[in-house]
Write a protein that holds these residues in place. Structure first.
Motif, PDB file in Angstrom:
ATOM      1  N   TYR A   1       0.846  -1.208   0.000  1.00 27.40           N
ATOM      2  CA  TYR A   1       0.000   0.000   0.000  1.00 27.40           C
ATOM      3  C   TYR A   1       0.870   1.242   0.000  1.00 27.40           C
ATOM      4  N   TYR A   2       0.389   2.294  -0.677  1.00 29.92           N
ATOM      5  CA  TYR A   2       0.905   3.646  -0.476  1.00 29.92           C
ATOM      6  C   TYR A   2      -0.224   4.393   0.224  1.00 29.92           C
ATOM      7  N   GLY A   3      -0.147   4.557   1.520  1.00 28.90           N
ATOM      8  CA  GLY A   3      -1.271   5.132   2.253  1.00 28.90           C
ATOM      9  C   GLY A   3      -2.483   4.240   2.061  1.00 28.90           C
TER      10      GLY A   3
ATOM     11  N   HIS B   1      -3.960   0.796  -2.753  1.00 25.44           N
ATOM     12  CA  HIS B   1      -3.567  -0.616  -2.746  1.00 25.44           C
ATOM     13  C   HIS B   1      -2.814  -0.917  -4.049  1.00 25.44           C
ATOM     14  N   ALA B   2      -1.470  -0.861  -4.029  1.00 30.32           N
ATOM     15  CA  ALA B   2      -0.689  -0.927  -5.268  1.00 30.32           C
ATOM     16  C   ALA B   2      -0.409  -2.360  -5.716  1.00 30.32           C
ATOM     17  N   LEU B   3      -0.220  -3.295  -4.784  1.00 26.52           N
ATOM     18  CA  LEU B   3      -0.024  -4.708  -5.152  1.00 26.52           C
ATOM     19  C   LEU B   3      -1.045  -5.548  -4.401  1.00 26.52           C
TER      20      LEU B   3
ATOM     21  N   GLY C   1       3.654  -5.185 -18.449  1.00 24.77           N
ATOM     22  CA  GLY C   1       2.426  -4.488 -18.061  1.00 24.77           C
ATOM     23  C   GLY C   1       2.527  -3.015 -18.419  1.00 24.77           C
ATOM     24  N   ARG C   2       1.352  -2.392 -18.503  1.00 25.31           N
ATOM     25  CA  ARG C   2       1.311  -0.966 -18.863  1.00 25.31           C
ATOM     26  C   ARG C   2       1.860  -0.099 -17.738  1.00 25.31           C
ATOM     27  N   ASN C   3       1.932   1.201 -18.021  1.00 27.44           N
ATOM     28  CA  ASN C   3       2.318   2.184 -17.002  1.00 27.44           C
ATOM     29  C   ASN C   3       1.398   2.100 -15.792  1.00 27.44           C
ATOM     30  N   GLY C   4       2.009   2.136 -14.615  1.00 30.05           N
ATOM     31  CA  GLY C   4       1.217   2.301 -13.395  1.00 30.05           C
ATOM     32  C   GLY C   4       0.521   1.055 -12.877  1.00 30.05           C
ATOM     33  N   VAL C   5       0.836  -0.125 -13.414  1.00 35.78           N
ATOM     34  CA  VAL C   5       0.141  -1.339 -12.954  1.00 35.78           C
ATOM     35  C   VAL C   5       0.816  -1.962 -11.729  1.00 35.78           C
ATOM     36  N   GLY C   6       2.002  -1.455 -11.366  1.00 28.38           N
ATOM     37  CA  GLY C   6       2.646  -1.940 -10.144  1.00 28.38           C
ATOM     38  C   GLY C   6       3.973  -2.654 -10.340  1.00 28.38           C
ATOM     39  N   LYS C   7       4.534  -2.583 -11.544  1.00 26.48           N
ATOM     40  CA  LYS C   7       5.782  -3.309 -11.817  1.00 26.48           C
ATOM     41  C   LYS C   7       6.927  -2.800 -10.933  1.00 26.48           C
ATOM     42  N   THR C   8       7.086  -1.480 -10.911  1.00 25.63           N
ATOM     43  CA  THR C   8       8.173  -0.902 -10.101  1.00 25.63           C
ATOM     44  C   THR C   8       7.921  -1.153  -8.612  1.00 25.63           C
ATOM     45  N   SER C   9       6.668  -1.079  -8.193  1.00 25.50           N
ATOM     46  CA  SER C   9       6.355  -1.360  -6.782  1.00 25.50           C
ATOM     47  C   SER C   9       6.770  -2.779  -6.414  1.00 25.50           C
TER      48      SER C   9
ATOM     49  N   PRO D   1      17.830   0.605 -11.545  1.00 28.26           N
ATOM     50  CA  PRO D   1      16.547   1.295 -11.380  1.00 28.26           C
ATOM     51  C   PRO D   1      16.045   1.930 -12.663  1.00 28.26           C
ATOM     52  N   GLN D   2      14.738   2.088 -12.716  1.00 30.83           N
ATOM     53  CA  GLN D   2      14.128   2.821 -13.822  1.00 30.83           C
ATOM     54  C   GLN D   2      14.671   4.250 -13.790  1.00 30.83           C
ATOM     55  N   GLY D   3      15.040   4.778 -14.949  1.00 28.66           N
ATOM     56  CA  GLY D   3      15.595   6.135 -14.982  1.00 28.66           C
ATOM     57  C   GLY D   3      17.076   6.169 -14.656  1.00 28.66           C
TER      58      GLY D   3
ATOM     59  N   ASP E   1      14.820  -2.623 -14.226  1.00 31.64           N
ATOM     60  CA  ASP E   1      13.510  -1.982 -14.368  1.00 31.64           C
ATOM     61  C   ASP E   1      13.497  -1.121 -15.643  1.00 31.64           C
ATOM     62  N   GLU E   2      12.856  -1.628 -16.655  1.00 34.97           N
ATOM     63  CA  GLU E   2      12.714  -0.964 -17.963  1.00 34.97           C
ATOM     64  C   GLU E   2      14.025  -0.412 -18.524  1.00 34.97           C
ATOM     65  N   PRO E   3      14.988  -1.302 -18.756  1.00 35.42           N
ATOM     66  CA  PRO E   3      16.288  -0.837 -19.253  1.00 35.42           C
ATOM     67  C   PRO E   3      16.255  -0.301 -20.685  1.00 35.42           C
TER      68      PRO E   3
ATOM     69  N   GLU F   1       9.572  -4.849 -18.351  1.00 34.82           N
ATOM     70  CA  GLU F   1       9.531  -4.326 -19.725  1.00 34.82           C
ATOM     71  C   GLU F   1       8.129  -3.892 -20.142  1.00 34.82           C
ATOM     72  N   GLN F   2       8.102  -2.894 -21.007  1.00 34.03           N
ATOM     73  CA  GLN F   2       6.844  -2.574 -21.694  1.00 34.03           C
ATOM     74  C   GLN F   2       6.964  -2.907 -23.173  1.00 34.03           C
ATOM     75  N   TYR F   3       8.210  -3.107 -23.606  1.00 35.24           N
ATOM     76  CA  TYR F   3       8.518  -3.332 -25.018  1.00 35.24           C
ATOM     77  C   TYR F   3       8.429  -4.843 -25.261  1.00 35.24           C
TER      78      TYR F   3
HETATM   79  N1  LIG Z   1       5.576   6.559  -3.763  1.00 33.32           N
HETATM   80  C1  LIG Z   1       4.303   6.418  -4.142  1.00 33.32           C
HETATM   81  N2  LIG Z   1       3.291   6.984  -3.441  1.00 33.32           N
HETATM   82  C2  LIG Z   1       2.002   6.833  -3.827  1.00 33.32           C
HETATM   83  N3  LIG Z   1       1.608   6.120  -4.896  1.00 33.32           N
HETATM   84  C3  LIG Z   1       2.564   5.535  -5.638  1.00 33.32           C
HETATM   85  C4  LIG Z   1       3.963   5.644  -5.305  1.00 33.32           C
HETATM   86  N4  LIG Z   1       4.678   4.954  -6.218  1.00 33.32           N
HETATM   87  C5  LIG Z   1       3.772   4.435  -7.078  1.00 33.32           C
HETATM   88  N5  LIG Z   1       2.509   4.776  -6.730  1.00 33.32           N
HETATM   89  C6  LIG Z   1       1.260   4.355  -7.416  1.00 33.32           C
HETATM   90  O1  LIG Z   1       1.212   2.948  -7.383  1.00 33.32           O
HETATM   91  C7  LIG Z   1       0.744   2.421  -8.624  1.00 33.32           C
HETATM   92  C8  LIG Z   1       1.780   1.489  -9.229  1.00 33.32           C
HETATM   93  O2  LIG Z   1       2.940   2.239  -9.620  1.00 33.32           O
HETATM   94  P1  LIG Z   1       4.267   1.564 -10.170  1.00 33.32           P
HETATM   95  O3  LIG Z   1       5.283   2.645 -10.338  1.00 33.32           O
HETATM   96  O4  LIG Z   1       4.608   0.418  -9.326  1.00 33.32           O
HETATM   97  O5  LIG Z   1       3.782   1.059 -11.586  1.00 33.32           O
HETATM   98  P2  LIG Z   1       4.623   0.622 -12.855  1.00 33.32           P
HETATM   99  O6  LIG Z   1       3.876  -0.498 -13.461  1.00 33.32           O
HETATM  100  O7  LIG Z   1       6.032   0.395 -12.490  1.00 33.32           O
HETATM  101  O8  LIG Z   1       4.522   1.871 -13.797  1.00 33.32           O
HETATM  102  P3  LIG Z   1       5.674   2.545 -14.708  1.00 33.32           P
HETATM  103  O9  LIG Z   1       5.788   1.692 -15.891  1.00 33.32           O
HETATM  104  O10 LIG Z   1       5.102   3.882 -14.988  1.00 33.32           O
HETATM  105  O11 LIG Z   1       6.896   2.602 -13.873  1.00 33.32           O
HETATM  106  C9  LIG Z   1       0.431   3.626  -9.499  1.00 33.32           C
HETATM  107  O12 LIG Z   1      -0.945   3.907  -9.387  1.00 33.32           O
HETATM  108  C10 LIG Z   1       1.257   4.726  -8.879  1.00 33.32           C
HETATM  109  O13 LIG Z   1       0.652   5.977  -9.079  1.00 33.32           O
END
Ligand SMILES: Nc1ncnc2c1ncn2[C@@H]1O[C@H](COP(=O)(O)OP(=O)(O)OP(=O)(O)O)[C@@H](O)[C@H]1O
Length: 236
Positions: free
Chosen positions: A10-12, A15-17, A34-42, A82-84, A157-159, A195-197
Motif C-alpha cells: 500500500y501507499y497510504g 492498494h498498489a499490489l 504491463g502498462r504504465n502504473g500497474v505496479g511493476k516498479t512497486s 533502477p528505472q531512470g 527496471d525498464e532498461p 519491460e513494456q517493449y
Molecule cells: N511513492 C508512491 N506513493 C504513492 N503512490 C505511488 C507511489 N509509487 C507508485 N505509486 C502508485 O502505485 C501504482 C503502481 O505504480 P508503479 O510505479 O509500481 O507502476 P509501474 O507499473 O512500475 O509503472 P511505470 O511503468 O510507470 O513505472 C500507481 O498507481 C502509482 O501511481
C-alpha cells in the motif's frame, strides 16, 4: 530462487499490489510485463526492500527476507538497475562503478575486467562524468554498476526506456550472456526484467508474468505464451 508469495503493498490508502506472486529461477530470465502504473516498479521495490509489504512473503535462496533492509538484501546478492538509471551526474564513470562496492567485503572491492568487455564504451569514457554520457551509455553504466556488486539476482527496471535500438540490442545480448552464465567473473544469476517493449521481452524471456492493476494476471513459460493474450494487456 526468488519466491514472492501473495504480497500486498500500500501507499497510504492506495492498494498498489494485490496478492502478487512471482518466481525467478537462476539461469533464467523472468520478464514482468504491463502498462504504465500497474505496479511493476512497486513489485521490484518490494523485492529490493525499498518499500515494505503489508502481507505476504519474499524468499531468496531459501531464506525469508521479507523484513530485511535493502542494504542487507544487496549483501545477499540482490542487484538493482533502477528505472531512470539514477547515475550520479557529477561523478566519473569509474566513481559511479565504485558506488557498487558498498555491499562488498573489502577484498572484493574491484571492478571485474569483464565489465569493460561487456560494455567497451565504459572503458573509453572511464574518466568522463556520468552526466556527460548519452542515455544509452548511462543505461550501460547502471547495469555495470549493479554487476560490480556481483549479484546472484539481477533486477532491471525498464532498461530499454528511451534507448536507441542499437544499444537495446547490446543490452539484450549482455542479459542473455549473464543468464547463460557465460561471463567468468559472475556466477549463476536469476534475472528479472521489467519491460513494456513486448518484442524485447519475448526474445529474452524464459518465463513471463503480466501485471494489470496491481495483480499478476498471466504467468508461465514463454514457450507456452499466447502472444495475443499478453498483448491485450499491454496496449491501451
Ligand atoms: N511513492 C508512491 N506513493 C504513492 N503512490 C505511488 C507511489 N509509487 C507508485 N505509486 C502508485 O502505485 C501504482 C503502481 O505504480 P508503479 O510505479 O509500481 O507502476 P509501474 O507499473 O512500475 O509503472 P511505470 O511503468 O510507470 O513505472 C500507481 O498507481 C502509482 O501511481
Amino acid at each position: 530462487m526468488l519466491m514472492v508469495e501473495n504480497i500486498d503493498l500500500y501507499y497510504g490508502a492506495s492498494h498498489a499490489l494485490r496478492g502478487v506472486s512471482l518466481q525467478a529461477a537462476k539461469g533464467r530470465v523472468t520478464c514482468v510485463l504491463g502498462r504504465n502504473g500497474v505496479g511493476k516498479t512497486s513489485l521490484m521495490r518490494a523485492i529490493m526492500g525499498q518499500q515494505a509489504v503489508r502481507s505476504g512473503v519474499v524468499q531468496w535462496e531459501g531464506a525469508d527476507i521479507t523484513t530485511l533492509p535493502a542494504y542487507e538484501r544487496a549483501r545477499a546478492g540482490i542487484g538493482f538497475v533502477p528505472q531512470g538509471r539514477e547515475i550520479f551526474a557529477r561523478l566519473t564513470v569509474r566513481e559511479n562503478l565504485e558506488t557498487g562496492f558498498a555491499p562488498l567485503k573489502r577484498a572484493e572491492r574491484t571492478i571485474p575486467a569483464e565489465i569493460y568487455e561487456l560494455f567497451p564504451v565504459l572503458a573509453d569514457m572511464h574518466s568522463r562524468r556520468g552526466g556527460d554520457l548519452s542515455g544509452g551509455q548511462q543505461q550501460q553504466l547502471a547495469i555495470a554498476r549493479a554487476l560490480v556488486t556481483r549479484p546472484r539476482l539481477l533486477i532491471l527496471d525498464e532498461p530499454t526506456e528511451g534507448i536507441q535500438p542499437s544499444i537495446i540490442k547490446d543490452i539484450g545480448r549482455v542479459i542473455r550472456l549473464l543468464a547463460e552464465n557465460k561471463i567468468k567473473a559472475f556466477g549463476e544469476m536469476a534475472i528479472v526484467l521489467v519491460e513494456q517493449y513486448f518484442d524485447f521481452a519475448k526474445e529474452l524471456a524464459d518465463d513471463y508474468a503480466v501485471m494489470d492493476r496491481g495483480e499478476v494476471i498471466l504467468a508461465g513459460a514463454t514457450a507456452q505464451m499466447v502472444e495475443a493474450d499478453v498483448r491485450k494487456h499491454l496496449t491501451v
